[in-house]
Design a protein around this motif. Structure first.
Motif, mmCIF file in Angstrom:
data_model
loop_
_atom_site.group_PDB
_atom_site.id
_atom_site.type_symbol
_atom_site.label_atom_id
_atom_site.label_comp_id
_atom_site.label_asym_id
_atom_site.label_seq_id
_atom_site.Cartn_x
_atom_site.Cartn_y
_atom_site.Cartn_z
ATOM 1 N N MET A 1 -5.881 -3.075 8.003
ATOM 2 C CA MET A 1 -5.166 -2.178 7.486
ATOM 3 C C MET A 1 -5.380 -1.797 5.344
ATOM 4 O O MET A 1 -6.026 -2.736 5.540
ATOM 5 N N ILE A 2 -5.548 -1.006 5.578
ATOM 6 C CA ILE A 2 -6.279 -0.730 3.989
ATOM 7 C C ILE A 2 -5.305 0.461 3.498
ATOM 8 O O ILE A 2 -5.492 0.717 3.440
ATOM 9 N N THR A 3 -4.425 0.186 2.064
ATOM 10 C CA THR A 3 -3.594 1.421 1.379
ATOM 11 C C THR A 3 -4.411 1.576 0.395
ATOM 12 O O THR A 3 -5.357 0.021 -0.410
ATOM 13 N N THR A 4 -4.482 2.669 -0.194
ATOM 14 C CA THR A 4 -4.761 2.835 -0.852
ATOM 15 C C THR A 4 -3.801 3.623 -1.814
ATOM 16 O O THR A 4 -2.604 3.861 -1.323
ATOM 17 N N VAL A 5 -4.065 3.732 -3.244
ATOM 18 C CA VAL A 5 -3.164 4.381 -4.618
ATOM 19 C C VAL A 5 -3.377 5.503 -4.781
ATOM 20 O O VAL A 5 -4.444 5.780 -5.553
ATOM 21 N N CYS A 6 -2.222 6.328 -5.263
ATOM 22 C CA CYS A 6 -2.974 7.787 -5.706
ATOM 23 C C CYS A 6 -1.950 8.489 -6.257
ATOM 24 O O CYS A 6 -0.327 8.807 -5.466
ATOM 25 N N MET A 7 -1.317 7.720 -7.559
ATOM 26 C CA MET A 7 0.220 7.853 -8.284
ATOM 27 C C MET A 7 0.147 9.490 -8.898
ATOM 28 O O MET A 7 1.094 9.976 -9.249
ATOM 29 N N GLY A 39 -7.341 8.219 -4.608
ATOM 30 C CA GLY A 39 -6.552 7.237 -4.304
ATOM 31 C C GLY A 39 -6.861 8.363 -2.473
ATOM 32 O O GLY A 39 -6.904 7.502 -1.509
ATOM 33 N N VAL A 40 -5.773 9.516 -2.283
ATOM 34 C CA VAL A 40 -6.913 9.938 -0.639
ATOM 35 C C VAL A 40 -7.447 10.632 -0.475
ATOM 36 O O VAL A 40 -8.326 10.084 -0.061
ATOM 37 N N ASN A 41 -8.581 10.469 -1.838
ATOM 38 C CA ASN A 41 -9.755 10.915 -1.472
ATOM 39 C C ASN A 41 -11.156 9.602 -0.614
ATOM 40 O O ASN A 41 -11.440 9.017 0.383
ATOM 41 N N VAL A 42 -9.970 7.973 -1.180
ATOM 42 C CA VAL A 42 -10.753 6.877 -0.518
ATOM 43 C C VAL A 42 -10.104 6.814 0.682
ATOM 44 O O VAL A 42 -11.086 6.430 1.821
ATOM 45 N N ALA A 43 -9.077 7.160 0.806
ATOM 46 C CA ALA A 43 -8.510 6.984 2.210
ATOM 47 C C ALA A 43 -9.092 8.024 3.208
ATOM 48 O O ALA A 43 -8.649 8.015 4.938
ATOM 49 N N ILE A 44 -9.408 8.794 3.381
ATOM 50 C CA ILE A 44 -9.578 10.780 3.950
ATOM 51 C C ILE A 44 -10.979 9.410 3.671
ATOM 52 O O ILE A 44 -11.555 9.762 5.401
ATOM 53 N N VAL A 45 -11.629 9.076 3.329
ATOM 54 C CA VAL A 45 -13.107 8.535 3.836
ATOM 55 C C VAL A 45 -13.024 7.596 4.760
ATOM 56 O O VAL A 45 -13.640 7.759 5.575
ATOM 57 N N LEU A 46 -12.017 6.335 5.063
ATOM 58 C CA LEU A 46 -11.969 5.392 5.493
ATOM 59 C C LEU A 46 -11.277 6.240 6.758
ATOM 60 O O LEU A 46 -12.684 5.385 8.637
ATOM 61 N N ARG A 47 -10.698 7.232 7.197
ATOM 62 C CA ARG A 47 -10.124 8.009 8.168
ATOM 63 C C ARG A 47 -11.888 8.481 8.924
ATOM 64 O O ARG A 47 -11.695 8.135 10.235
ATOM 65 N N GLU A 51 -11.732 3.725 9.981
ATOM 66 C CA GLU A 51 -11.083 2.947 9.676
ATOM 67 C C GLU A 51 -9.780 3.288 9.460
ATOM 68 O O GLU A 51 -9.125 4.596 8.769
ATOM 69 N N ALA A 52 -8.259 1.709 10.008
ATOM 70 C CA ALA A 52 -7.047 2.181 9.238
ATOM 71 C C ALA A 52 -6.838 1.945 8.039
ATOM 72 O O ALA A 52 -7.094 1.583 6.854
ATOM 73 N N ALA A 53 -6.367 3.543 7.579
ATOM 74 C CA ALA A 53 -6.229 3.614 6.219
ATOM 75 C C ALA A 53 -4.605 4.119 6.080
ATOM 76 O O ALA A 53 -4.279 5.431 7.154
ATOM 77 N N ARG A 54 -4.214 3.852 4.999
ATOM 78 C CA ARG A 54 -2.814 4.862 4.074
ATOM 79 C C ARG A 54 -2.435 5.233 3.012
ATOM 80 O O ARG A 54 -3.469 4.481 1.715
ATOM 81 N N CYS A 55 -1.938 5.826 2.393
ATOM 82 C CA CYS A 55 -2.220 6.069 0.812
ATOM 83 C C CYS A 55 -0.396 6.331 0.299
ATOM 84 O O CYS A 55 0.367 6.763 1.071
#
Length: 307
Positions: A1-7, A39-47, A51-55
Motif C-alpha cells: 500500500m502507498i499513501t499519498t498526502v494532498c492537504m 497527492g491526488v494525481n499520484v494516487a490516481i496514477v498508481l491506481r 497499484e494499491a493507493a490511498r490519499c
C-alpha cells in the motif's frame, strides 16, 4: 500500500479558447473538470497502473460531496479531515492562437495550528500499513514552511517521497526523506543560479543530499530526467511523444517510480518506470494523467545511461 498526502486538493478545470480577450468576454470550449492536487494525481496514477493507493487530505466542507464522488470514480480511497470553506478550483486555459497555457489557481482552505496537529495525527493513523508515503503539493494557507517536515518526523521509519519546493523542501529534507523530486526550475530557484549542464545538476542534487535527501530525481521536461544518489548519477533522455499537456507529468513520474519499487525493481529500474509514466502523462489532454496502455508501450523504450 502507498499513501499519498494532498492537504490542498482541487478541482482542475481545463478549457480552450481561440483568443483571450483582455478586458472583454472570452469564450471557452472543450471544458473539462477533474479532481486534482499533486497527492491526488499520484494516487490516481498508481491506481491506473494497478497499484494499491490511498490519499489523505483536507477537504473544504462546502463542496466535499462532489469531490468525493469524482475521486471515487478513480477507485482512490480518500481519507480526509473536514475543514470550513470549499475545495478550490484551478483553471488551466489553453490559448489556441498562441499555443500557450495560462493557469489561474485559487488559494484553497486555511488551517489553524490545532488543525495541522489533527491532520498529522490522521496521517499517522492512515499510513500505518503503507510501504511508502508521498508528501507533495502546495500547503494550505496558515501552514508554516516546516509543515511537511513535521509530517515526515511523525512518520519516522516510513520511506517517504517529498515533492515540494523552496523553503518547504529545505525544511523537509532535514528529516532524510527516501526520495525528493524537484523539477529543474525548482532546483535553480534553490541554488539561485541557472543549471546548464548535467554536471551542474548533479552537483546541485548532491547539495540537497548533503542536507539529508537520500535520492534525488530531477525532471527536466523535454530534456529528460536525472537520478542522483551518493553512489551514482543516471540520465534518461526524454521520450519522443506527441505532447498534449504537461500538467501532472511530475506527479505521474512519482507514480511510475513507486510502481516500479512496489513490483520489486531497484531504483535504477524504478527510475525507468518514472520516465515512462511521465511521458505517458504528457500524451493526454488537460489533466487526464496516464493511460496504462501508453505506459506499457513506452516503458521498453526508456534508455538510462550513467553519467
Amino acid at each position: 500500500m502507498i499513501t499519498t498526502v494532498c492537504m490542498n486538493p482541487c478541482f482542475d478545470k481545463t478549457a480552450e479558447t481561440d483568443k483571450i480577450n483582455v478586458g472583454d468576454v472570452t469564450r471557452l470550449k472543450n471544458v473539462r473538470v477533474d479532481v486534482g492536487g499533486k497527492g491526488v494525481n499520484v494516487a490516481i496514477v498508481l491506481r491506473r497502473l494497478n497499484e494499491a493507493a490511498r490519499c489523505v487530505g483536507c477537504l473544504g466542507e462546502e463542496n466535499a460531496d462532489r469531490f468525493l464522488r469524482m475521486i471515487a470514480k478513480e477507485d482512490v480511497s480518500f481519507d480526509y479531515m473536514s475543514v470550513p470553506g470549499e475545495v478550490r478550483t484551478n483553471l488551466k486555459l489553453l490559448d489556441n492562437t498562441q499555443d500557450v497555457v495560462s493557469e489561474f489557481n485559487e488559494p484553497g482552505v486555511s488551517l489553524s495550528e490545532e488543525q495541522i496537529q489533527q491532520f498529522i495525527q490522521l496521517l499517522k493513523e492512515k499510513s500505518v500499513d503503507s510501504h511508502y508515503v508521498v508528501l507533495s503539493g502546495r500547503l494550505p494557507n496558515g501552514c508554516p514552511e516546516n509543515t511537511y517536515q513535521r509530517c515526515l518526523h511523525a512518520l519516522d521509519g516510513k520511506k517517504c517521497i517529498l515533492d515540494t519546493a523552496g523553503e518547504s523542501l529545505l525544511h523537509g529534507i532535514k528529516e532524510k526523506p527516501y526520495l525528493i523530486k524537484p523539477n529543474l526550475p525548482e532546483m535553480q530557484a534553490i541554488m539561485r543560479k541557472e543549471l546548464r549542464t548535467l554536471r551542474e545538476i548533479r552537483d546541485a542534487a548532491m547539495f540537497l543530499i548533503s542536507y539529508g535527501a537520500q535520492n534525488v530525481v530531477v525532471s527536466m521536461g523535454k530534456t529528460g530526467a536525472v537520478f542522483v544518489n551518493e553512489k551514482r548519477t543516471l540520465f534518461a533522455p526524454a521520450l519522443r511523444v506527441e505532447a498534449r499537456s504537461t500538467v501532472g507529468a511530475g506527479d505521474a513520474m512519482i507514480g511510475g517510480i513507486l510502481t516500479g519499487l512496489m513490483r520489486g525493481a531497484n531504483l535504477t529500474e524504478a527510475f525507468r518506470f518514472g520516465v515512462a509514466a511521465g511521458a505517458a502523462s504528457v500524451m493526454t489532454d488537460g489533466t487526464q494523467l496516464v493511460r496504462k496502455a501508453d505506459f506499457d508501450v513506452l516503458l521498453p523504450k526508456v534508455m538510462v545511461q550513467e553519467v
